[in-house]
Design a protein around this motif. Structure first.
Motif, PDB file in Angstrom:
ATOM      1  N   GLY A  11      20.281  16.360  -2.921  1.00 26.85           N
ATOM      2  CA  GLY A  11      21.073  16.931  -1.654  1.00 26.85           C
ATOM      3  C   GLY A  11      21.617  15.854  -0.763  1.00 26.85           C
ATOM      4  O   GLY A  11      22.483  16.183   0.308  1.00 26.85           O
ATOM      5  N   LYS A  12      21.512  14.602  -0.881  1.00 24.56           N
ATOM      6  CA  LYS A  12      21.573  13.505   0.177  1.00 24.56           C
ATOM      7  C   LYS A  12      22.478  12.393  -0.445  1.00 24.56           C
ATOM      8  O   LYS A  12      22.379  12.406  -1.870  1.00 24.56           O
ATOM      9  N   THR A  13      23.127  11.580   0.176  1.00 23.52           N
ATOM     10  CA  THR A  13      23.883  10.476  -0.367  1.00 23.52           C
ATOM     11  C   THR A  13      23.481   9.357   0.255  1.00 23.52           C
ATOM     12  O   THR A  13      23.192   9.172   1.517  1.00 23.52           O
ATOM     13  N   ILE A  14      23.044   8.540  -0.765  1.00 22.66           N
ATOM     14  CA  ILE A  14      22.491   7.186  -0.436  1.00 22.66           C
ATOM     15  C   ILE A  14      23.642   6.056  -0.022  1.00 22.66           C
ATOM     16  O   ILE A  14      24.719   6.029  -1.168  1.00 22.66           O
ATOM     17  N   ILE A  15      23.711   5.786   1.167  1.00 23.24           N
ATOM     18  CA  ILE A  15      24.930   4.791   1.679  1.00 23.24           C
ATOM     19  C   ILE A  15      24.725   3.264   1.769  1.00 23.24           C
ATOM     20  O   ILE A  15      25.527   2.444   1.798  1.00 23.24           O
ATOM     21  N   GLN A  16      23.322   3.190   1.664  1.00 27.32           N
ATOM     22  CA  GLN A  16      23.294   1.583   1.610  1.00 27.32           C
ATOM     23  C   GLN A  16      21.858   1.278   0.993  1.00 27.32           C
ATOM     24  O   GLN A  16      20.892   2.247   1.166  1.00 27.32           O
ATOM     25  N   TYR A  17      21.806   0.232   0.214  1.00 25.10           N
ATOM     26  CA  TYR A  17      20.510  -0.151  -0.700  1.00 25.10           C
ATOM     27  C   TYR A  17      20.207  -1.562   0.127  1.00 25.10           C
ATOM     28  O   TYR A  17      21.103  -2.439   0.220  1.00 25.10           O
ATOM     29  N   TYR A  18      18.918  -1.714   0.723  1.00 27.02           N
ATOM     30  CA  TYR A  18      18.457  -2.926   1.192  1.00 27.02           C
ATOM     31  C   TYR A  18      17.735  -3.740   0.537  1.00 27.02           C
ATOM     32  O   TYR A  18      17.413  -4.877   0.742  1.00 27.02           O
ATOM     33  N   GLY A  19      17.213  -3.316  -0.642  1.00 28.05           N
ATOM     34  CA  GLY A  19      16.362  -4.005  -1.527  1.00 28.05           C
ATOM     35  C   GLY A  19      14.947  -3.633  -1.590  1.00 28.05           C
ATOM     36  O   GLY A  19      14.492  -2.839  -1.165  1.00 28.05           O
ATOM     37  N   ILE A  20      14.271  -4.424  -2.434  1.00 33.08           N
ATOM     38  CA  ILE A  20      12.828  -3.853  -2.836  1.00 33.08           C
ATOM     39  C   ILE A  20      12.058  -4.336  -1.342  1.00 33.08           C
ATOM     40  O   ILE A  20      12.134  -5.416  -0.653  1.00 33.08           O
ATOM     41  N   VAL A  21      11.076  -3.442  -0.931  1.00 39.55           N
ATOM     42  CA  VAL A  21      10.130  -3.617   0.250  1.00 39.55           C
ATOM     43  C   VAL A  21       8.590  -3.198  -0.341  1.00 39.55           C
ATOM     44  O   VAL A  21       8.477  -2.435  -1.244  1.00 39.55           O
ATOM     45  N   SER A  22       7.694  -3.957   0.049  1.00 40.02           N
ATOM     46  CA  SER A  22       6.378  -3.796  -0.371  1.00 40.02           C
ATOM     47  C   SER A  22       5.462  -4.256   0.956  1.00 40.02           C
ATOM     48  O   SER A  22       5.754  -4.199   1.849  1.00 40.02           O
ATOM     49  N   GLY A  23       4.260  -3.489   0.757  1.00 39.90           N
ATOM     50  CA  GLY A  23       2.977  -3.604   1.471  1.00 39.90           C
ATOM     51  C   GLY A  23       1.701  -3.864   0.485  1.00 39.90           C
ATOM     52  O   GLY A  23       1.775  -3.271  -0.314  1.00 39.90           O
ATOM     53  N   GLU A  24       0.834  -4.563   1.020  1.00 38.80           N
ATOM     54  CA  GLU A  24      -0.350  -4.942   0.157  1.00 38.80           C
ATOM     55  C   GLU A  24      -1.634  -4.948   1.335  1.00 38.80           C
ATOM     56  O   GLU A  24      -1.493  -5.311   2.285  1.00 38.80           O
ATOM     57  N   THR A  25      -2.689  -4.390   0.622  1.00 33.48           N
ATOM     58  CA  THR A  25      -3.758  -4.887   1.256  1.00 33.48           C
ATOM     59  C   THR A  25      -5.127  -4.995   0.202  1.00 33.48           C
ATOM     60  O   THR A  25      -4.796  -4.530  -0.807  1.00 33.48           O
ATOM     61  N   ILE A  26      -6.008  -5.933   0.738  1.00 30.43           N
ATOM     62  CA  ILE A  26      -7.112  -6.211  -0.265  1.00 30.43           C
ATOM     63  C   ILE A  26      -8.520  -5.881   0.532  1.00 30.43           C
ATOM     64  O   ILE A  26      -8.672  -6.042   1.545  1.00 30.43           O
ATOM     65  N   ILE A  27      -9.137  -5.214  -0.227  1.00 26.86           N
ATOM     66  CA  ILE A  27     -10.564  -4.911   0.171  1.00 26.86           C
ATOM     67  C   ILE A  27     -11.486  -5.749  -0.540  1.00 26.86           C
ATOM     68  O   ILE A  27     -11.360  -5.885  -1.754  1.00 26.86           O
ATOM     69  N   GLY A  28     -12.188  -6.543   0.077  1.00 21.95           N
ATOM     70  CA  GLY A  28     -13.453  -7.454  -0.283  1.00 21.95           C
ATOM     71  C   GLY A  28     -14.684  -6.881  -0.936  1.00 21.95           C
ATOM     72  O   GLY A  28     -14.731  -5.713  -0.612  1.00 21.95           O
ATOM     73  N   ALA A  29     -15.207  -7.822  -1.900  1.00 19.65           N
ATOM     74  CA  ALA A  29     -16.514  -7.260  -2.568  1.00 19.65           C
ATOM     75  C   ALA A  29     -17.577  -6.592  -1.547  1.00 19.65           C
ATOM     76  O   ALA A  29     -18.344  -5.795  -1.917  1.00 19.65           O
ATOM     77  N   ASN A  30     -17.564  -7.343  -0.334  1.00 20.49           N
ATOM     78  CA  ASN A  30     -18.646  -7.002   0.628  1.00 20.49           C
ATOM     79  C   ASN A  30     -18.405  -5.189   0.957  1.00 20.49           C
ATOM     80  O   ASN A  30     -19.476  -4.562   1.213  1.00 20.49           O
TER      81      ASN A  30
END
Length: 106
Positions: A11-30
């Protein structure tokens, strides 16, 4: 900010594509060692402490991805994908990654 796993927004129109975005997190062994050493709430083979830690890691990755999209001027991220991978020597760490396409819709 709308986050969706779909490639469109019904039901919506995409008017602009900005590209790939990401987020990362790492949990250590401890973290894992501490969790396994202190698990007291295992019910039916599930650990609430372990699940809570993974949920927080997922939320952190999604928040970082969302913040990156907002800086670009997006009001949604489509095609969101979550990945969980072990990294480091002997798989001693867990990485949670969220990625998608930042867009502006109306």
């Amino acid at each position: 900010m709308l986050l969706t796993t779909t490639n469109t927004i019904e039901g919506k129109t995409i008017i602009q594509y900005y590209g790939i975005v990401s987020g990362e997190t790492i949990i250590g062994a401890n973290v894992f060692k501490d969790l396994f050493a202190s698990i007291r709430d295992i019910v039916g083979g599930r650990s609430g402490s372990y699940e809570s830690t993974l949920r927080k890691a997922k939320e952190t990755a999604l928040r970082e991805m969302t913040e990156q999209a907002e800086r670009l001027g997006a009001n949604a991220v489509i095609g969101v994908d979550l990945d969980y991978e072990t990294v480091g020597g002997n798989g001693s760490m867990l990485m949670v990654t969220a990625a998608g396409t930042a867009v502006r819709y109306q």
